[in-house]
Design a protein around this motif. Structure first.
Motif, PDB file in Angstrom:
ATOM      1  N   PRO A 271       5.022   3.608   4.307  1.00 29.44           N
ATOM      2  CA  PRO A 271       5.494   4.365   3.141  1.00 29.44           C
ATOM      3  C   PRO A 271       5.695   5.847   3.420  1.00 29.44           C
ATOM      4  O   PRO A 271       6.403   6.509   2.648  1.00 29.44           O
ATOM      5  CB  PRO A 271       4.393   4.136   2.109  1.00 29.44           C
ATOM      6  CG  PRO A 271       3.173   3.829   2.915  1.00 29.44           C
ATOM      7  CD  PRO A 271       3.658   3.092   4.113  1.00 29.44           C
ATOM      8  N   PHE A 272       5.064   6.387   4.512  1.00 29.87           N
ATOM      9  CA  PHE A 272       5.217   7.822   4.750  1.00 29.87           C
ATOM     10  C   PHE A 272       6.543   8.160   5.414  1.00 29.87           C
ATOM     11  O   PHE A 272       6.908   9.329   5.502  1.00 29.87           O
ATOM     12  CB  PHE A 272       4.046   8.381   5.577  1.00 29.87           C
ATOM     13  CG  PHE A 272       3.618   7.512   6.730  1.00 29.87           C
ATOM     14  CD1 PHE A 272       4.382   7.426   7.877  1.00 29.87           C
ATOM     15  CD2 PHE A 272       2.444   6.787   6.660  1.00 29.87           C
ATOM     16  CE1 PHE A 272       3.983   6.648   8.937  1.00 29.87           C
ATOM     17  CE2 PHE A 272       2.030   5.999   7.703  1.00 29.87           C
ATOM     18  CZ  PHE A 272       2.799   5.912   8.859  1.00 29.87           C
ATOM     19  N   PHE A 273       7.279   7.158   5.900  1.00 30.18           N
ATOM     20  CA  PHE A 273       8.645   7.403   6.340  1.00 30.18           C
ATOM     21  C   PHE A 273       9.540   7.489   5.104  1.00 30.18           C
ATOM     22  O   PHE A 273       9.175   7.041   4.017  1.00 30.18           O
ATOM     23  CB  PHE A 273       9.136   6.299   7.271  1.00 30.18           C
ATOM     24  CG  PHE A 273       8.335   6.167   8.546  1.00 30.18           C
ATOM     25  CD1 PHE A 273       7.996   7.280   9.289  1.00 30.18           C
ATOM     26  CD2 PHE A 273       7.918   4.915   8.990  1.00 30.18           C
ATOM     27  CE1 PHE A 273       7.258   7.160  10.453  1.00 30.18           C
ATOM     28  CE2 PHE A 273       7.188   4.791  10.154  1.00 30.18           C
ATOM     29  CZ  PHE A 273       6.854   5.914  10.881  1.00 30.18           C
TER      30      PHE A 273
ATOM     31  N   GLN B 174       4.273  15.446   9.646  1.00 24.71           N
ATOM     32  CA  GLN B 174       5.671  15.202  10.019  1.00 24.71           C
ATOM     33  C   GLN B 174       6.399  14.363   8.973  1.00 24.71           C
ATOM     34  O   GLN B 174       7.594  14.561   8.712  1.00 24.71           O
ATOM     35  CB  GLN B 174       5.724  14.490  11.380  1.00 24.71           C
ATOM     36  CG  GLN B 174       7.155  14.275  11.887  1.00 24.71           C
ATOM     37  CD  GLN B 174       7.164  13.603  13.255  1.00 24.71           C
ATOM     38  OE1 GLN B 174       6.108  13.246  13.799  1.00 24.71           O
ATOM     39  NE2 GLN B 174       8.358  13.448  13.819  1.00 24.71           N
ATOM     40  N   TYR B 175       5.665  13.424   8.362  1.00 26.06           N
ATOM     41  CA  TYR B 175       6.278  12.523   7.375  1.00 26.06           C
ATOM     42  C   TYR B 175       5.449  12.554   6.092  1.00 26.06           C
ATOM     43  O   TYR B 175       4.655  11.658   5.821  1.00 26.06           O
ATOM     44  CB  TYR B 175       6.332  11.094   7.921  1.00 26.06           C
ATOM     45  CG  TYR B 175       7.088  10.954   9.219  1.00 26.06           C
ATOM     46  CD1 TYR B 175       8.478  11.035   9.244  1.00 26.06           C
ATOM     47  CD2 TYR B 175       6.413  10.729  10.420  1.00 26.06           C
ATOM     48  CE1 TYR B 175       9.177  10.908  10.432  1.00 26.06           C
ATOM     49  CE2 TYR B 175       7.095  10.585  11.609  1.00 26.06           C
ATOM     50  CZ  TYR B 175       8.475  10.678  11.618  1.00 26.06           C
ATOM     51  OH  TYR B 175       9.165  10.548  12.791  1.00 26.06           O
ATOM     52  N   PRO B 176       5.646  13.551   5.255  1.00 32.22           N
ATOM     53  CA  PRO B 176       4.815  13.718   4.043  1.00 32.22           C
ATOM     54  C   PRO B 176       5.413  13.010   2.814  1.00 32.22           C
ATOM     55  O   PRO B 176       5.613  13.622   1.769  1.00 32.22           O
ATOM     56  CB  PRO B 176       4.819  15.233   3.845  1.00 32.22           C
ATOM     57  CG  PRO B 176       6.185  15.640   4.325  1.00 32.22           C
ATOM     58  CD  PRO B 176       6.555  14.699   5.450  1.00 32.22           C
ATOM     59  N   TYR B 177       5.699  11.711   2.961  1.00 31.30           N
ATOM     60  CA  TYR B 177       6.398  11.016   1.878  1.00 31.30           C
ATOM     61  C   TYR B 177       5.562   9.833   1.377  1.00 31.30           C
ATOM     62  O   TYR B 177       4.549   9.452   1.967  1.00 31.30           O
ATOM     63  CB  TYR B 177       7.768  10.515   2.348  1.00 31.30           C
ATOM     64  CG  TYR B 177       8.636  11.602   2.927  1.00 31.30           C
ATOM     65  CD1 TYR B 177       9.283  12.522   2.107  1.00 31.30           C
ATOM     66  CD2 TYR B 177       8.809  11.726   4.315  1.00 31.30           C
ATOM     67  CE1 TYR B 177      10.088  13.523   2.637  1.00 31.30           C
ATOM     68  CE2 TYR B 177       9.603  12.720   4.857  1.00 31.30           C
ATOM     69  CZ  TYR B 177      10.233  13.617   4.015  1.00 31.30           C
ATOM     70  OH  TYR B 177      11.009  14.614   4.536  1.00 31.30           O
ATOM     71  N   ASP B 178       6.033   9.242   0.300  1.00 35.19           N
ATOM     72  CA  ASP B 178       5.421   8.025  -0.237  1.00 35.19           C
ATOM     73  C   ASP B 178       6.570   7.181  -0.827  1.00 35.19           C
ATOM     74  O   ASP B 178       6.923   7.323  -1.992  1.00 35.19           O
ATOM     75  CB  ASP B 178       4.383   8.345  -1.318  1.00 35.19           C
ATOM     76  CG  ASP B 178       3.419   7.198  -1.542  1.00 35.19           C
ATOM     77  OD1 ASP B 178       3.706   6.074  -1.069  1.00 35.19           O
ATOM     78  OD2 ASP B 178       2.387   7.408  -2.188  1.00 35.19           O
ATOM     79  N   THR B 179       7.139   6.337   0.003  1.00 37.27           N
ATOM     80  CA  THR B 179       8.398   5.665  -0.315  1.00 37.27           C
ATOM     81  C   THR B 179       8.186   4.250  -0.818  1.00 37.27           C
ATOM     82  O   THR B 179       7.352   3.511  -0.292  1.00 37.27           O
ATOM     83  CB  THR B 179       9.292   5.618   0.947  1.00 37.27           C
ATOM     84  OG1 THR B 179       9.524   6.961   1.403  1.00 37.27           O
ATOM     85  CG2 THR B 179      10.613   4.946   0.647  1.00 37.27           C
ATOM     86  N   LYS B 180       8.930   3.889  -1.858  1.00 36.78           N
ATOM     87  CA  LYS B 180       9.039   2.506  -2.291  1.00 36.78           C
ATOM     88  C   LYS B 180      10.300   1.938  -1.634  1.00 36.78           C
ATOM     89  O   LYS B 180      11.421   2.163  -2.090  1.00 36.78           O
ATOM     90  CB  LYS B 180       9.153   2.417  -3.817  1.00 36.78           C
ATOM     91  CG  LYS B 180       7.919   2.901  -4.564  1.00 36.78           C
ATOM     92  CD  LYS B 180       6.744   1.946  -4.366  1.00 36.78           C
ATOM     93  CE  LYS B 180       5.563   2.339  -5.224  1.00 36.78           C
ATOM     94  NZ  LYS B 180       4.391   1.446  -5.017  1.00 36.78           N
TER      95      LYS B 180
ATOM     96  N   MET C 163       0.826  -1.202   0.000  1.00 39.03           N
ATOM     97  CA  MET C 163       0.000   0.000   0.000  1.00 39.03           C
ATOM     98  C   MET C 163       0.862   1.255   0.000  1.00 39.03           C
ATOM     99  O   MET C 163       1.912   1.303   0.649  1.00 39.03           O
ATOM    100  CB  MET C 163      -0.931  -0.008   1.213  1.00 39.03           C
ATOM    101  CG  MET C 163      -2.040  -1.042   1.104  1.00 39.03           C
ATOM    102  SD  MET C 163      -3.334  -0.854   2.364  1.00 39.03           S
ATOM    103  CE  MET C 163      -2.593  -1.712   3.740  1.00 39.03           C
ATOM    104  N   ASN C 164       0.386   2.243  -0.749  1.00 38.82           N
ATOM    105  CA  ASN C 164       1.035   3.545  -0.686  1.00 38.82           C
ATOM    106  C   ASN C 164       0.505   4.296   0.528  1.00 38.82           C
ATOM    107  O   ASN C 164      -0.334   3.786   1.294  1.00 38.82           O
ATOM    108  CB  ASN C 164       0.850   4.316  -1.984  1.00 38.82           C
ATOM    109  CG  ASN C 164      -0.619   4.563  -2.305  1.00 38.82           C
ATOM    110  OD1 ASN C 164      -1.470   4.688  -1.404  1.00 38.82           O
ATOM    111  ND2 ASN C 164      -0.943   4.649  -3.593  1.00 38.82           N
ATOM    112  N   THR C 165       0.986   5.514   0.694  1.00 40.30           N
ATOM    113  CA  THR C 165       0.632   6.268   1.901  1.00 40.30           C
ATOM    114  C   THR C 165      -0.875   6.470   2.030  1.00 40.30           C
ATOM    115  O   THR C 165      -1.458   6.261   3.097  1.00 40.30           O
ATOM    116  CB  THR C 165       1.348   7.626   1.890  1.00 40.30           C
ATOM    117  OG1 THR C 165       2.763   7.415   1.976  1.00 40.30           O
ATOM    118  CG2 THR C 165       0.910   8.482   3.064  1.00 40.30           C
TER     119      THR C 165
END
Length: 989
Positions: A389-391, A287-293, A261-263
């Motif tokens: 994923p938000f980290f 605080q963690y506005p990301y979408d990491t693979k 799952m994505n963010t």
């Protein structure tokens, strides 16, 4: 003066008469594609007068005036008879026979014989199948090439050795790895990865008792013979090959990693299930506005592969040589995953005189290995996809965090690789020497000695600067030295009676001695990254050592008989004695009998034009397995320390009655060639293994939980099929497809202590008499659509001990209460895939060529333990999950994959047993040979070839884990296979 003149005149007359009686013929031998044929035999028919062609195919021979015909022949070519005319220049074209039966093979000691005359089942491959492949281990290139030979690459570690089995699992308690023989000397599986594949001349896989029984106690799982390249009498030739390429994840692995799952999906799921409120999610994303693979963090892209190989060969007079050196380096995609290898080889042979020759092969190598340690339950790679994923591994400016990743609270894998080091270094040495004498015609006496030796050192360091244990570093180092020495003496005599009866008698003796010893030391408390030796650590200093030994003494013999070169009988006998067994059971006898009928030579088939060749084979024989511990038969003593004094105690029970695991096999086969183009090889086999090495459970009150016994039996039967065809064969073009297939069915026929079944602890596998090795798990019955509860089928309550031999799926007998022990039953899913094989194509047009090789496994299943972590949001809250969990029950009438929220989504049940069948484009090579006419202009280049090679370029599978090729009952945190693309250049000088 007159006397001198008369002598000169007489000499001139004699010379003219001699010249009138002889004639010098020159020529060139090429194949049907115009390439020169080296080492072709040029013989005056009816005599022993002859020569061989040079590397460029040319020859020169002086013949008597009475000579009428030259016979030109070469291995794999149709012989030609050339009438000697007035011309002294001869051009000869030898067409490929496309008949592998004409090849010469060495089958278990002695001199070689035509493959067509072997009353056994074998497959011989040219060394080209393993040359210049982008994998360190040559076994990888055999996948899908030999019917009945299953090769799985279970990991993407460059230094790993693939798992290899021939005709299924012949033993449930001992090794199923074939015996590897290098130039007549047995070597261990680990030694194969230390060899240079470009040094291999041929690989021969021995499959049936007629070919394997002479190897006796070590041949139960088949035999693979490796023959290295030798020099030929010619001018020195230098060949240089170099390759460079990159490695990446296989597409199916990337698809699996991208299925998390994505963010937005994860946070929406948390809100929908009540795990987090919208406000909590908003705060978190601020605080963690990301979408990491995350797989892009834990696996590298475009990782380099490089290899360089150089060899020189030649010879003159009575001595030939082949010398090579190579360098190979491949980084793995995971951090601290690498293999770097240097090899050297020198093969020298000398025919000292007509009755004595000797040879010396020296092979050595050094390799360095790093293996990523973070598999299984580690979130530092194997389960790293659990990271939310938000980290992110980088900050808002795109700068990578140098050590700890905020939020995820795991170390950057680069940082871990730098601070937690583990390196292996292996020194490999494989010398072989032989001396051979022929005291009388057709009698060959040979003595050979060789060694498989290695020194392996492992160094593990935790740097004192590692922030997870600051100023408290650790160091450990272990050293292991192993060697297996083999001395073999044989005597072979060939004779015939009345021209129709041909005999070959072989007698031999062999002695093998192996020993392994090692020591290790460790300490911790290191405070300086520059002081990392063990003695720099003040705390917990430890040292240990070990040593083991074993030996074999063997005597063997073989009789080969043929009548009119049409009917053949091969008989072999071997007696082995091993130190691994009790005094009364150390000796075992193994034997085989094989028959061959060359049916094409019968009158009723001789004029059948569509049938080019037909051989019918049958064999029966026995072999053994001794692949167990060196001291399993002995009651051994362990030591300890108590109050600074040594203590002793019995550590293993031993079994003085332990003996050989025995195997009986019957094989029936046929080899045929149709229309001079279609080659077919088919075998049916029945293999029965008894007196297996089972670890039989014992009551704990005895002081031991298990003891090894010779009990139980298993049966394997199946069919091998190998087909190749010359669809197109001309001077400029060729197209040759091939297929190699195996169907194998295994069945348990006997267990121990009178049991009808046995559940192998902690494996999910069971042995049931009359059934294949089968997965044993609770069987999933789906989600109750009314209330969203999970359901499992209840086992048949009438079965003794609650064990169900046949899976039960009665929809009226289900439960929503999970209990692993009471719900387990035979699932009916086989542990071992029944269908394995491959297919491919060899093709070319003028200088261009293509080779494609697909491999497949059908009916392969794996327990996908990764899914237990990746599809279990209630058990692992706060971690990321597969998008599959979004299909959960929410309202009455839903037909969903997972039960309602609040109930454990995934248990250890039959859902985790997933179909891991796969098909892979294992290898693809396209290349171009620069024409000789162009090379000749350079005055120094003999050959030049350009290639592009790919490995694992395409995979088809429905398996939901990282890699379907894992050869195990269960996969968790696998380091997945990789794909490589390399470009290569080969030059001959």
């Amino acid at each position: 003066m007159r006397k001198t003149a008369l002598m000169v005149l007489c000499f001139l007359v004699a010379t003219l008469q001699l010249l009138a009686q002889t004639k010098t013929l020159s020529g060139k031998v090429t194949d049907d594609k115009g390439a020169p044929v080296a080492n072709a035999s040029v013989l005056v028919k009816g005599t022993k007068q002859g020569t061989v062609t040079k590397e460029d195919g040319t020859f020169s021979i002086t013949v008597n005036s009475t000579a009428k015909v030259l016979v030109i022949s070469a291995i794999g070519k149709a012989p030609q008879e050339i009438t000697i005319g007035s011309s002294s220049q001869i051009g000869v074209v030898l067409a490929n026979t496309n008949n592998e039966l004409d090849e010469v093979v060495v089958v278990g000691y002695g001199t070689g014989k035509k493959k067509a005359n072997v009353a056994g089942s074998l497959t011989k491959l040219d060394g080209a199948v393993v040359e210049n492949k982008p994998a360190a281990n040559m076994l990888d290139a055999l996948q899908g090439k030999v019917g009945g030979l299953q090769v799985y690459s279970s990991t993407g570690e460059p230094s790993a050795t693939p798992s290899v089995r021939l005709h299924g699992v012949g033993s449930l308690g001992a090794s199923n790895t074939p015996l590897y023989v290098l130039d007549g000397i047995p070597v261990g599986p680990g030694s194969i990865v230390s060899l240079n594949p470009n040094d291999i001349e041929s690989i021969t896989v021995l499959k049936d008792p007629s070919t394997t029984a002479i190897y006796g106690s070590r041949a139960a799982s088949g035999v693979i013979l490796y023959t290295t390249k030798k020099g030929r009498a010619s001018a020195p030739q230098l060949n240089v090959t170099t390759q460079y390429g990159v490695s990446n994840l296989v597409e199916t692995t990337e698809d699996m990693f991208n299925s998390f799952m994505n963010t937005k999906q994860l946070t929406d799921f948390w809100i929908a299930t009540g795990y987090r409120t919208q406000a909590q999610v908003n705060t978190l994303l601020a605080q963690y506005p990301y979408d990491t693979k995350w797989y892009k963090t834990y696996y590298k892209n475009n990782v380099p592969t490089f290899q360089l190989d150089a060899n020189m060969s030649g010879g003159g007079g009575k001595t030939t040589y082949y010398v090579s050196g190579s360098y190979f380096k491949q980084d793995g995609l995971a951090y601290r995953s690498m293999f770097e290898r240097y090899t050297f080889r020198s093969n020298v042979q000398s025919q000292v005189n007509s009755w004595f020759k000797f040879g010396l092969n020296l092979s050595g190598g050094l390799d360095k290995r790093q293996t990523n340690p973070d598999g299984a339950n580690s979130t530092n790679r194997g389960l790293a996809m659990l990271a939310a994923p938000f980290f992110s591994p980088v900050d808002a400016n795109g700068v990578e965090y140098p050590d700890l990743i905020p939020g995820w609270n795991r170390y950057n894998p680069k940082y871990r690789a730098d601070k937690l080091r583990s390196d292996g270094r292996n020194v490999q040495f494989n010398p072989t020497a032989y001396a051979e004498i022929t005291p009388i015609k057709n009698l060959v006496i040979r003595s050979q000695a060789g060694m498989d030796a290695y020194d392996y050192t492992t160094t593990s360091i935790q740097m004192p600067s590692f922030i997870g244990s600051l100023n408290n570093g650790s160091a450990s180092e272990s050293f292991e030295r192993g060697s297996q020495s083999t001395v073999t003496n044989t005597m072979e005599y060939k004779f015939d009676i009345a021209d129709n009866h041909d005999f070959t008698l072989l007698a031999g003796q062999e002695y093998i001695k192996g020993n392994t010893q090692g020591f290790s030391g460790s300490s911790n408390g290191h405070t300086d990254d520059r002081l990392l030796l063990i003695n720099a650590g003040p705390n917990n200093r430890n040292a240990s050592s070990f040593r083991t030994e074993y030996s074999y003494q063997s005597f063997f013999g073989r009789l080969n008989y043929s009548f009119k070169s049409k009917y053949f009988i091969d008989l072999s006998l071997r007696q082995d004695q091993s130190s691994r067994f009790g005094r009364d059971n150390r000796t075992a006898n193994f034997w085989s009998a094989g028959v061959l009928w060359k049916a094409k030579q019968e009158n009723f088939l001789a004029n059948t034009t569509w049938l080019t060749d037909l051989n019918v084979r049958a064999s029966y024989g026995t072999s053994g397995n001794s692949a167990i511990g060196n001291y399993d038969n002995l009651t051994t003593v362990g030591t300890g320390i108590y109050e600074n004094q040594s203590t002793f105690g019995i550590s293993t029970a031993g079994n003085p009655q332990l003996g050989w695991e025995s195997q009986k096999q019957t094989t029936v086969g046929v080899d045929m060639v149709l229309f001079k183009r279609l080659n077919i090889k088919a075998d049916y086999y029945l293999r029965e293994t008894g007196a297996q090495y089972f670890l039989v459970p014992f009551p704990y009150t005895s002081g031991f939980d298990e003891v090894r016994y010779n009990v139980g039996s298993i049966q394997n039967k199946g069919i091998d099929l190998e087909i190749s065809a010359d669809i197109l064969k001309s001077k400029d073009a060729f197209i040759t497809p091939f297929v190699a297939l195996n169907y194998n069915k295994n069945k348990i026929t006997e267990l121990f202590q009178g049991r009808n079944y046995w559940v192998v602890p902690n494996t999910g596998v069971s042995y049931v008499i009359g059934q294949p090795v089968t997965f044993l798990y609770p069987i999933w019955a789906g989600v109750n659509p009314t209330n969203g509860d999970p359901q499992w089928y209840l086992p048949d309550a009438t079965t003794p001990d609650g064990f169900v031999q046949n899976s039960t799926t009665d929809p009226t007998r289900v439960t929503s209460t999970f209990n692993s022990s009471t719900l387990q039953q035979t699932t009916g899913i086989q542990r071992y895939a029944p269908f394995n094989g491959g297919f491919g194509l060899d093709a070319g047009y003028k200088g261009f060529f293509l080779n494609a090789n697909f491999s497949f496994s059908e009916g392969k299943y794996l327990i996908n333990n990764d899914a237990y972590f990746f599809e279990n949001p209630n058990q692992f809250p706060g971690f990321n999950q597969s998008v599959n969990v979004l299909d959960y029950w929410q309202k009455a009438g839903d037909n969903s994959r997972f039960p309602r929220n609040g109930v454990q989504f995934t248990q250890f049940d039959s859902r985790l047993i997933q179909d891991a069948s796969f098909m892979r484009l294992k290898g693809l090579t396209v290349g171009y040979n620069i024409p000789k006419a162009i090379l000749d202009k350079s005055k120094f280049l003999r050959t030049a070839q350009f290639t592009i090679t790919g490995r694992n370029l395409w995979t088809l599978t429905n398996y939901g884990g990282p890699d379907p090729e894992v050869d195990s009952n269960l996969s968790l945190g696998a380091n997945p296979n990789t794909k490589q693309i390399v470009v290569g250049l080969s030059l001959g000088f």
